[in-house]
Scaffold this active site. Structure first.
Site, PDB file in Angstrom:
ATOM      1  N   GLY A  64     -12.398  17.562 -14.892  1.00  0.00           N
ATOM      2  CA  GLY A  64     -13.033  17.176 -16.146  1.00  0.00           C
ATOM      3  C   GLY A  64     -12.837  18.252 -17.191  1.00  0.00           C
ATOM      4  N   ASN A  65     -13.565  18.166 -18.278  1.00  0.00           N
ATOM      5  CA  ASN A  65     -13.482  19.218 -19.296  1.00  0.00           C
ATOM      6  C   ASN A  65     -14.847  19.419 -19.937  1.00  0.00           C
ATOM      7  OD1 ASN A  65     -13.634  17.504 -21.802  1.00  0.00           O
ATOM      8  ND2 ASN A  65     -11.814  16.604 -20.854  1.00  0.00           N
ATOM      9  N   ARG A  66     -14.932  20.371 -20.841  1.00  0.00           N
ATOM     10  CA  ARG A  66     -16.234  20.814 -21.363  1.00  0.00           C
ATOM     11  C   ARG A  66     -16.788  19.945 -22.489  1.00  0.00           C
ATOM     12  NH1 ARG A  66     -17.470  25.821 -19.478  1.00  0.00           N
ATOM     13  NH2 ARG A  66     -15.730  27.084 -18.720  1.00  0.00           N
ATOM     14  N   SER A  67     -16.099  18.880 -22.839  1.00  0.00           N
ATOM     15  CA  SER A  67     -16.579  18.054 -23.952  1.00  0.00           C
ATOM     16  C   SER A  67     -17.963  17.476 -23.639  1.00  0.00           C
ATOM     17  CB  SER A  67     -15.597  16.918 -24.198  1.00  0.00           C
ATOM     18  OG  SER A  67     -16.139  16.009 -25.115  1.00  0.00           O
TER      19      SER A  67
END
Ligand code: CTP
Length: 284
Positions: free
Chosen positions: A67-70
């Site tokens: 995933g990512n930090r958004s």
């Protein structure tokens, strides 16, 4: 010695040290927002604005993902601002950690980049294939689309064992594909049919770190009408903050460098541009 002073004593000492001087937070992110967003006119009444928000997740196995930090804050701020200006809003939300305007917008939840692609093609053009009509007036791609996905996600949970090497492959560039479909081009950029009508407005985001040098190339490479670039490594900009400092780039060379603003005000400034461009489109 060896004991923390009583809180009133600490407070008194701090007040005495600071005296009458104004206190300025060293971290931009910790300071109060620079400017609240003044309300705008209902200049998007009757427009269908599609917004993507949050980060897509790519499964490694049924339990883990990449995933990512958004957090989805920027995209949700755009959706809410567009609703307040009278737009019909479809919000395609990947992984988000903020409340969604579910009572006012059509909200579709997606997880992977593949699901986001399907939801986008269905919402914008009524599905894959060769559409001639655009079912939307503007698309704002604020989602942080995963750039890599495991080549072969495991069907069962991978045991911890002695380690894991993942083979990743790049995900398809959704925005680039939508630009081609909307402009009536094939994957080589050659016109194969007329562009969809009415001409929709396509807006991309560019998350950069350290410098915005690549943003102008991204604007050209993606073929979008506007590109909102920000340095996600800068304090007060990027993931999880309530503020953002962005530059809005247009193909004609326009470069609008906005100051540090609340994400809501960044959304309003972007919608100012979108509303004006849609009015120009209709006038033409
Ligand atoms: N985007 C997309 N599909 C992808 C990756 C990104 O549609 N597979 C969209 C994003 O939603 C954003 C824009 O493209 O609106 C730019 O995303 P960004 O991650 O900054 O750029 P990339 O094209 O992924 O380029 P790079 O990873 O090399 O920075």
């Amino acid at each position: 010695v060896g004991r923390l002073a009583e809180l009133p004593a600490i407070v008194n000492a701090v007040v005495a040290a600071v005296a009458g001087r104004p206190v300025r937070q060293p971290e931009a992110a910790a300071r109060p927002p620079i400017a609240a967003a003044p309300p705008r006119d209902a200049d998007l009444v009757g427009r269908h604005v599609v917004v993507t928000a949050g980060g897509t997740r790519e499964p490694i196995d049924p339990v883990r993902y990449i995933g990512n930090r958004s957090t989805g804050r920027m995209g949700v701020a755009i959706a809410e601002a567009a609703l307040d200006r009278g737009a019909i809003v479809t919000l395609l939300a990947a992984d988000v950690s903020v409340a969604l305007p579910e009572s006012r917008a059509r909200v579709l939840r997606v997880e992977t980049t593949g699901e986001l692609r399907g939801a986008l093609l269905e919402t914008l053009f009524g599905g894959p294939g060769a559409p001639h009509a655009a079912r939307f007036d503007a698309l704002v791609m604020a989602a942080a689309v995963a750039d890599f996905a495991p080549a072969r996600p495991a069907e069962r949970k991978l045991p911890r064992g002695e380690g894991l090497t993942l083979e990743l492959e790049p995900t398809p560039d959704l925005l680039a594909e939508i630009v081609l479909v909307a402009r009536g081009l094939d994957s080589a950029g050659e016109p194969t049919r007329g562009p969809v009508s009415p001409t929709p407005l396509l807006v991309g985001f560019a998350a950069e770190t350290g410098t915005l040098e690549r943003a102008a190339d991204k604007l050209r490479a993606k073929g979008v009408d506007l590109l909102v670039a920000n340095d996600v490594a800068e304090p007060g900009s990027g993931f999880g903050t309530d503020t953002n400092r962005v530059v809005i780039l247009a193909p004609a060379g326009g470069r609008d460098e906005l100051p540090l603003l609340t994400k809501r005000e960044v959304a309003e400034r972007l919608l100012d541009r979108i509303a004006a461009l849609l009015d120009e489109r209709d006038a033409a």
